[in-house]
Structures are given as structure tokens and as C-alpha cells.
Design an enzyme around this catalytic site. Structure first.
Site, PDB file in Angstrom:
ATOM      1  N   TRP A  43      36.315-117.152-138.405  1.00 11.25           N
ATOM      2  CA  TRP A  43      35.216-116.501-138.901  1.00 11.25           C
ATOM      3  C   TRP A  43      35.615-115.464-139.481  1.00 11.25           C
ATOM      4  O   TRP A  43      34.866-115.400-141.046  1.00 11.25           O
ATOM      5  CB  TRP A  43      34.009-115.847-138.039  1.00 11.25           C
ATOM      6  CG  TRP A  43      33.885-116.772-137.024  1.00 11.25           C
ATOM      7  CD1 TRP A  43      33.217-117.150-135.405  1.00 11.25           C
ATOM      8  CD2 TRP A  43      32.600-118.733-137.478  1.00 11.25           C
ATOM      9  NE1 TRP A  43      33.352-118.149-135.146  1.00 11.25           N
ATOM     10  CE2 TRP A  43      33.015-118.665-136.060  1.00 11.25           C
ATOM     11  CE3 TRP A  43      32.907-118.884-138.218  1.00 11.25           C
ATOM     12  CZ2 TRP A  43      31.425-119.756-135.955  1.00 11.25           C
ATOM     13  CZ3 TRP A  43      31.822-119.446-138.108  1.00 11.25           C
ATOM     14  CH2 TRP A  43      31.376-120.798-136.889  1.00 11.25           C
TER      15      TRP A  43
ATOM     16  N   ASP B  96      30.442-108.010-138.944  1.00 15.62           N
ATOM     17  CA  ASP B  96      29.899-109.184-138.648  1.00 15.62           C
ATOM     18  C   ASP B  96      30.009-108.869-137.189  1.00 15.62           C
ATOM     19  O   ASP B  96      30.944-109.073-136.455  1.00 15.62           O
ATOM     20  CB  ASP B  96      30.713-110.206-138.933  1.00 15.62           C
ATOM     21  CG  ASP B  96      30.644-111.946-138.325  1.00 15.62           C
ATOM     22  OD1 ASP B  96      29.092-111.769-137.868  1.00 15.62           O
ATOM     23  OD2 ASP B  96      30.588-112.886-138.664  1.00 15.62           O
TER      24      ASP B  96
ATOM     25  N   LYS C 258      23.557-115.651-130.283  1.00 16.02           N
ATOM     26  CA  LYS C 258      24.550-115.868-129.539  1.00 16.02           C
ATOM     27  C   LYS C 258      24.101-115.397-128.347  1.00 16.02           C
ATOM     28  O   LYS C 258      23.796-115.244-127.188  1.00 16.02           O
ATOM     29  CB  LYS C 258      25.563-115.743-129.857  1.00 16.02           C
ATOM     30  CG  LYS C 258      26.761-116.831-130.246  1.00 16.02           C
ATOM     31  CD  LYS C 258      27.533-116.495-131.721  1.00 16.02           C
ATOM     32  CE  LYS C 258      28.310-117.523-132.247  1.00 16.02           C
ATOM     33  NZ  LYS C 258      28.336-117.896-133.564  1.00 16.02           N
TER      34      LYS C 258
END
Ligand SMILES: *Cc1c(COP(=O)(O)O)cnc(C)c1O
Length: 355
Positions: free
Chosen positions: A99, A166, A190
Site C-alpha cells: 500500500w 495511511d 478494516k
């Protein structure tokens, strides 16, 4: 049979949030209509936005001067919204996984990007610590939890330039000192809700400094000015997140959440280290509390499929490792109870005894 939901994302949610959402799908706030059928500008829905923002501020202890915005598009959209809004000349990125790599690639479209350190040399199995953040960068970007490979930055970094994080896979998993960050973003699916909603927490004084023109929807100030109601937000997802935050607050906030997450992580990693059949895949000091990755130990590789089937027969869901790592990954987000981790540990012990 009871399912133990270790899915990496979308992932387990508190039963409370699911039940409240089902109720609101039928009759939202006494309107006699489904939440899917009412205006996002109704006073009932505006109250949902307001409470969600207020809960974020309370639960995460967000200081004055920061705005909380609720938008669509997922964290992947923030990969370019962040540089669009903040990158004038140069940005710095810490590359700790898949990511983080994607975020870095998007930033390169907007200016100079310096990779201050990367753990790609060892397949993202550690968090680099020996690096210098350039003082002339517009911001420094980190990915706090490496969802795929299972490493995590568990402290708040001191940065000489605005710190952008993030936090998609570990937001609200521990108390964080928000004042050390310039911007935090996270996809909700999540730890705090359903796929489709992204939360952005931004220090307002950082905005309005880039010289490029910003499309209206990309400009964070649009959403701040309009209380996240400039266009139609993903209404149902905002509701799910509100209920998830209510649950977090109700059980004791992030202090309690962190206690639970530490206990779950300790339980699984102790077993990985003790059990002769399994071995962890990342350096111990950087192990993620959210995603525990492990593979079959040398000499037991041929039993991977067998263990996967055995665990599934005991109700374990979603423990297959990411295709780039293989083996297993137990994702243990906020809503996963300790008893589910214990059930997985029991599987591992039974498997060991018979092999
Ligand atoms: C899952 C994940 C993403 C991608 O989120 P989307 O909402 O699917 O765009 C980004 N960053 C991290 C750390 C993730 O875990």
C-alpha cells in the site's frame, strides 16, 4: 457452527453495529423509511454525520484546528488526493509495503518524491528505522500498518515536516497523539466500518498552500466547508461507522481497545513462536497487532493445505495469506473477540499434536 472471522478486509464488525444497521435499513430514526430512502440533507441524516464526526473527535481525542471529513473513494483515492492538496515541490515517503508503494507511485505524478527508506530489500518484513526526514519536504508519508506483510509502526513518529499517515488497517486500534500528524486517512472497512467510506482527519492550516488548481471534489476544503455534505456521501456506510464508534466508546474507548488488541496479538504470536509446525514471517519487534502472518515451519511445508482445511472445518474464516506472501494471515481487527484467537490457537495446537 460459529464462524471466527479473520478476514483481512472487509472484515468483522461489532454485532451491535450490524444489528443497528439492519434496524435502520427498515426504519431510520423513526422516519418510517429506510436509511437508503431518505435525503442526505434531512435533519435525521445530518445528525448522523454530526454524531460520527463528534465521535471521531472524542474517541481519537482530536485537538482543535483539525477537521474530520467523510468521503467516498476508499483509501486508494487518498493516495492522489493527498499530494494533490499538499505537494507543492517535494514529498517524502517511507515505503514499508504494497500500500505504501502504491501511495508513493501516485505522489510521483505531482512532483518530486524522495523515498527516505524502504524495506523492499527484505520483502517488507521489517520497518526501516534508520532514516532522515528531509526538512524541505512538504510532508512525510507513512503507512502505519502493513496489512499484507504484517508489520506495524506502533508509536507516533516525530517529524520535522507535516506527517501524513495511511491508517486504513489500524485506525482506532490504539490511542494516537493526533497532534503529531498533519493528516490521517483511512478506508473504513478494516477497523471502523464498511467498504465505501473514507475518513480524513486534517490540520486545516496545511490546506490552501499549493499553487495548482484543485477540482472541487478533490479539494479537502470543499468537504470541510460543507460538513461532508457537498455531494451525496455513502450514507449507509456513515451510519455503520457511527455505530462502530458508539461501540468503541461504550466498551471503554481506545485504551480498552488497545488492551484487547495487545492481548489478542500476544496470544497468537506466542503460539506461532511455540508451535513446531509454524513460523512467523516478519521481525519480532515490528509485528503487527492487526495482521499476524505465519507460514508452515521448515519440514512441515507439505501440510499447508491440510491445516487450511482443518482450520476451516473448525470455523476459521479468512486466514489464507495474501497471494504475495502465502501461508496464513490472521487479521485481528477491533471487533474480533479474544475467543476467536483462542479458537485458532486451539486448532494450531491440535494440529501440532497430530503431526
Ligand atoms: C486496504 C488498504 C488500503 C486500500 O483501501 P481501499 O479502501 O480499498 O482503497 C490502503 N491502505 C492500507 C494500509 C490498506 O490496508
Amino acid at each position: 457452527m460459529k464462524k471466527h472471522n479473520f478476514n483481512p478486509g472487509p472484515a468483522i464488525l461489532p454485532e451491535y453495529a450490524i444489528n443497528e444497521t439492519i434496524a435502520a435499513m427498515k426504519d431510520f430514526a423513526g422516519t418510517g423509511l429506510s436509511i437508503l430512502e431518505v435525503s442526505h440533507r434531512s435533519k435525521e441524516f445530518e445528525a448522523v454525520v454530526n454524531e460520527t464526526v463528534a465521535l471521531f473527535k472524542e474517541v481519537m481525542n482530536i485537538p482543535e484546528g483539525y477537521a474530520v471529513i467523510l468521503v467516498g473513494g476508499g483509501a486508494s483515492t487518498q493516495f492522489f488526493h493527498v499530494p494533490y492538496n499538499l505537494l507543492e515541490k517535494k514529498a517524502a515517503y517511507l515505503v514499508t509495503g504494497e500500500w505504501a508503494t502504491r501511495a508513493y507511485k501516485e505522489a510521483k505524478l505531482f512532483g518530486e518524491v524522495e523515498v527516505v527508506a524502504s524495506s523492499e530489500d527484505k520483502k517488507f518484513t521489517y520497518i526501516p528505522k534508520d532514516y532522515t526526514i528531509p526538512a524541505d519536504a512538504d510532508y512525510f508519508h507513512i503507512t502505519t500498518n502493513n496489512t499484507i506483510f504484517g508489520t506495524e509502526i506502533l508509536h507516533d513518529i516525530d517529524s520535522p515536516v507535516p506527517l501524513v499517515a495511511d491508517m486504513s488497517s489500524d485506525i482506532c486500534s490504539r490511542p494516537v497523539d493526533v497532534s503529531k500528524y498533519g493528516l490521517i486517512y483511512a478506508g473504513a472497512q478494516k477497523n471502523i466500518g464498511a467498504a465505501g467510506l473514507t475518513v480524513v482527519i486534517v490540520k486545516e492550516s496545511l490546506l490552501g498552500k499549493v499553487s495548482r488548481p484543485l477540482p472541487t471534489m478533490v479539494d479537502y476544503r470543499t468537504h470541510i466547508k460543507n460538513n461532508s455534505l457537498f455531494n451525496t456521501p455513502p450514507v449507509l456506510n456513515v451510519f455503520v461507522t457511527m455505530m462502530t464508534l458508539r461501540w468503541i466508546k461504550e466498551i471503554g474507548g481506545l485504551t480498552e481497545i488497545e488492551k484487547r488488541n495487545k492481548a489478542k496479538a500476544e496470544l497468537i504470536y506466542n503460539e506461532i513462536d511455540r508451535n513446531k509446525c509454524f513460523v512467523g514471517t516478519v521481525v519480532k519487534e515490528d509485528r503487527s497487532r492487526m495482521n499476524a502472518c505465519f507460514v508452515m515451519a521448515p519440514g512441515y511445508e507439505q501440510y499447508e493445505e491440510e491445516f487450511a482445511k482443518f482450520a476451516a472445518s473448525r470455523g476459521m474464516v479468512g486466514i489464507k495469506g495474501h497471494r504475495s506472501v502465502g501461508g496464513f494471515r490472521a487479521s485481528m481487527y477491533n471487533a474480533l473477540p479474544l475467543e476467536s484467537v483462542q479458537a485458532l490457537v486451539d486448532c494450531m495446537q491440535e494440529f501440532e499434536a497430530s503431526h
